[in-house]
Design a protein around this motif. Structure first.
Motif, short mmCIF file in Angstrom:
data_model
loop_
_atom_site.label_atom_id
_atom_site.label_comp_id
_atom_site.label_asym_id
_atom_site.label_seq_id
_atom_site.Cartn_x
_atom_site.Cartn_y
_atom_site.Cartn_z
N TYR A 8 0.62 -1.17 0.04
CA TYR A 8 -0.20 -0.15 -0.12
C TYR A 8 0.94 2.03 -0.10
CZ TYR A 8 0.63 0.22 5.15
OH TYR A 8 1.39 0.19 6.26
N SER A 23 -7.04 3.92 5.96
CA SER A 23 -6.84 4.63 4.90
C SER A 23 -7.56 6.38 4.95
CB SER A 23 -7.55 3.59 3.99
OG SER A 23 -7.91 5.37 3.23
N LYS A 25 -8.97 7.74 2.30
CA LYS A 25 -9.82 7.65 1.55
C LYS A 25 -11.09 6.64 2.46
CE LYS A 25 -6.83 8.07 -2.76
NZ LYS A 25 -5.88 7.32 -3.56
N SER A 26 -11.08 6.51 3.38
CA SER A 26 -11.92 5.90 3.80
C SER A 26 -13.07 7.06 4.38
CB SER A 26 -11.87 5.07 5.18
OG SER A 26 -11.08 5.71 6.09
N GLN A 43 -9.70 -0.28 4.72
CA GLN A 43 -9.21 -0.12 3.67
C GLN A 43 -9.91 1.57 2.33
OE1 GLN A 43 -9.07 -3.50 1.49
NE2 GLN A 43 -6.69 -4.57 2.14
N THR A 44 -9.35 1.44 1.48
CA THR A 44 -9.83 2.79 1.14
C THR A 44 -11.54 2.43 0.50
OG1 THR A 44 -7.90 3.08 -0.88
CG2 THR A 44 -9.84 3.52 -1.06
N GLY A 45 -12.42 3.36 0.68
CA GLY A 45 -13.67 3.42 0.35
C GLY A 45 -14.54 2.82 1.46
N CYS A 46 -13.84 2.57 2.35
CA CYS A 46 -14.77 2.04 3.65
C CYS A 46 -15.55 3.06 4.73
CB CYS A 46 -13.61 0.50 4.62
SG CYS A 46 -15.02 1.23 6.45
N SER A 72 -12.98 -3.99 4.24
CA SER A 72 -12.34 -4.37 3.09
C SER A 72 -12.96 -3.18 2.18
CB SER A 72 -12.12 -6.00 1.89
OG SER A 72 -12.24 -6.69 2.79
N GLN A 73 -11.96 -2.83 0.16
CA GLN A 73 -12.48 -1.89 0.25
C GLN A 73 -13.92 -1.37 -0.01
OE1 GLN A 73 -10.36 -1.51 -3.60
NE2 GLN A 73 -8.53 -1.57 -2.32
N GLY A 74 -14.52 -0.37 0.57
CA GLY A 74 -15.84 0.06 -0.13
C GLY A 74 -16.86 -0.55 0.83
N GLU A 103 -14.86 -6.53 0.13
CA GLU A 103 -14.89 -5.27 0.20
C GLU A 103 -17.20 -5.54 -0.47
OE1 GLU A 103 -12.68 -5.38 -4.01
OE2 GLU A 103 -11.00 -6.42 -3.00
#
Length: 188
Positions: A8, A23, A25-26, A43-46, A72-74, A103
């Motif tokens: 990462y 992240s 970006k979370s 992670q990103t987008g969480c 996880s992402q999202g 995800e």
């Protein structure tokens, strides 16, 4: 099964004193109402909604997440809610240790025990209770107020019992989450 090293971008993640990796970006709303046990990866987008809480006195912890968890992402984590005697209220959510949330999954459970794996694109309904050592397969929808017993595999829409997990599940899931954390490495 040997997990690959996951790299990462060091600038994208904030690492806390207790080893949590979050992240940038979370989306963390109401962070003062969220407790992370340590060595958890977000992670990103969480999205974690700690701002959705009861008004007035009482509980300030809205979401409690244990140690060695992977969001996880999202994935979206938001506390369950209901209207009782004409009053709309949110209720706290507790997630145990060594929990993996896949995800794109949406979780509104009351409780998720320790050593649980939730697959990708799952929906865990309001006030569901997932006991220790469970596996929720990809694309499964767990209806509201469902109790998932220990050592069970749930699958389908609506989610239903499919199989039993072996007694060594706790050790396997613990090793998996610790391996993932140790191999979640910053890119130099």
């Amino acid at each position: 099964m040997e997990l690959p090293v996951t790299y990462y971008d060091r600038a994208e993640y904030i690492e806390t004193d207790t080893g949590n990796k979050v992240s940038r970006k979370s989306v963390i709303c109401g962070s003062q109402n969220i407790i992370l046990g340590g060595k958890t990866i977000i992670q990103t987008g969480c999205v974690i909604r700690g701002d959705l809480r009861r008004t007035g006195g009482g509980h300030t912890v809205v979401v409690a997440i244990g140690r060695f968890c992977l969001l996880s992402q999202g994935s979206i984590i938001r506390p369950p809610y209901k209207t009782y005697k004409g009053i709309f209220s949110y209720y706290p959510m507790k997630i145990g240790d060594h929990v993996t949330i896949g995800e794109g999954s949406i979780v509104q459970a009351a409780t998720i025990g320790s050593y649980v794996t939730i697959g990708k694109n799952c929906v865990i309904g309001r006030f569901a209770i997932i006991k220790d050592c469970c596996c929720i397969e990809d694309n499964t929808i767990i209806p509201p107020n469902t109790v998932v017993p220990s050592f069970s595999i749930y699958d389908g829409s609506p989610g239903s019992y499919k199989d039993e997990l072996p007694e060594c599940t706790q050790e396997l899931y613990e090793q998996k989450t610790k391996d993932y954390y140790s191999k979640f490495t910053p890119r130099d």
